[in-house]
Enzyme design. Sequence first.
Site, PDB file in Angstrom:
ATOM      1  N   ASP A   1      -4.136  -7.106   0.178  1.00 45.92           N
ATOM      2  CA  ASP A   1      -5.019  -5.934   0.034  1.00 45.92           C
ATOM      3  C   ASP A   1      -5.887  -6.192  -1.192  1.00 45.92           C
ATOM      4  O   ASP A   1      -5.376  -6.582  -2.243  1.00 45.92           O
ATOM      5  CB  ASP A   1      -4.188  -4.676  -0.213  1.00 45.92           C
ATOM      6  CG  ASP A   1      -3.302  -4.318   0.962  1.00 45.92           C
ATOM      7  OD1 ASP A   1      -3.789  -4.357   2.102  1.00 45.92           O
ATOM      8  OD2 ASP A   1      -2.123  -4.002   0.728  1.00 45.92           O
TER       9      ASP A   1
ATOM     10  N   HIS B   1      -2.343  -3.295  -3.808  1.00 42.95           N
ATOM     11  CA  HIS B   1      -2.467  -2.284  -2.760  1.00 42.95           C
ATOM     12  C   HIS B   1      -3.098  -0.987  -3.262  1.00 42.95           C
ATOM     13  O   HIS B   1      -4.043  -0.466  -2.688  1.00 42.95           O
ATOM     14  CB  HIS B   1      -1.093  -1.981  -2.145  1.00 42.95           C
ATOM     15  CG  HIS B   1      -1.156  -0.894  -1.114  1.00 42.95           C
ATOM     16  ND1 HIS B   1      -1.031   0.448  -1.441  1.00 42.95           N
ATOM     17  CD2 HIS B   1      -1.371  -0.929   0.217  1.00 42.95           C
ATOM     18  CE1 HIS B   1      -1.160   1.172  -0.353  1.00 42.95           C
ATOM     19  NE2 HIS B   1      -1.367   0.372   0.672  1.00 42.95           N
TER      20      HIS B   1
ATOM     21  N   HIS C   1       3.531  -8.572   5.124  1.00 40.55           N
ATOM     22  CA  HIS C   1       2.875  -7.389   4.578  1.00 40.55           C
ATOM     23  C   HIS C   1       2.988  -7.367   3.050  1.00 40.55           C
ATOM     24  O   HIS C   1       4.086  -7.232   2.513  1.00 40.55           O
ATOM     25  CB  HIS C   1       3.562  -6.156   5.186  1.00 40.55           C
ATOM     26  CG  HIS C   1       2.965  -4.852   4.806  1.00 40.55           C
ATOM     27  ND1 HIS C   1       3.674  -3.882   4.136  1.00 40.55           N
ATOM     28  CD2 HIS C   1       1.730  -4.353   5.005  1.00 40.55           C
ATOM     29  CE1 HIS C   1       2.906  -2.824   3.949  1.00 40.55           C
ATOM     30  NE2 HIS C   1       1.712  -3.087   4.462  1.00 40.55           N
TER      31      HIS C   1
END
Length: 266
Positions: free
Chosen positions: A47, A60, A18
């Site tokens: 992201d 992000h 992540h």
Amino acid sequence: VHTTAAGFGKERMTIIAHRGASGDAPEHTIAAYQLAVEQGADYIELDLHMTKDRQLIAIHDDTLDRTTNGSGKVHAFTLAEIKQLDAGSWFNHKYPGKAQPYYHGQTIPTLAEVINHYGKSINYYIEIKKPQQTPKMADELLRVLRQQQLIGKRTGPADRGKIIIESFHPDSLKYLRHKAPELLLIQLGEDAAEMKLAEIAQYADGVGPNFSTLNEEFVKLAHRHGLLVHCWTVNSETAMIKLNSWNVDGIFTNYVKIARKHVGKH
Ligand code: G3P
Ligand code: CA
């Protein structure tokens, strides 16, 4: 046998780093991706946001403030301006116990840079953060993937699953399904109970709910619809062990090393 990295025919859960190994390194930097690879991640997660000059970068937030020494909206700056920023020192200040001198001066990478760096040697799990910018962002994403030969004519069955696209927004996924049917797509959701599995199965390959909303029945039901279950963001050992016992297909985690230790064979 581990037939694809995406989790089909797998023996264990797919581990998605992540924002890179973001529990141990500054998120969305090459340092964090490299650590994730070294810790044994199956995928690195990126992201994406778009700069003023329409370059896709890995970050992000839609602002620069939290993870760089800059401030303001990402889309208000060119890539050249964004490249001047230090995207690593905030981590050293916030987590002195995990600080590394080389985190200082890490920059925000472009998607193309990350893919150039690793090529086909790793797998990428990519989220388009601004649905209102689809198709602009999606088209640019596809252009970069094509240019890097990760989709298109020069790819083969072995490349299936090398790229997964995730989104909270069905329209973004439907657009990508139409434009690049070879991509694996995951519909993200805040709450498993609210995910309409039969509908999702029409345009996506899996679901990505918040793990705390998940139960074993949901996993079974998703599987009956032919959907993978990749849930976010799982950082506790207890949760990893429980989700693995429920046959969850993959987890997003900030702690790849811990996940590696705990996910066993189904
Ligand atoms: O993409 C899955 C998970 O990452 C969603 O949360 O806010 O970290 O992108 P976020
Ligand atoms: Ca994400």
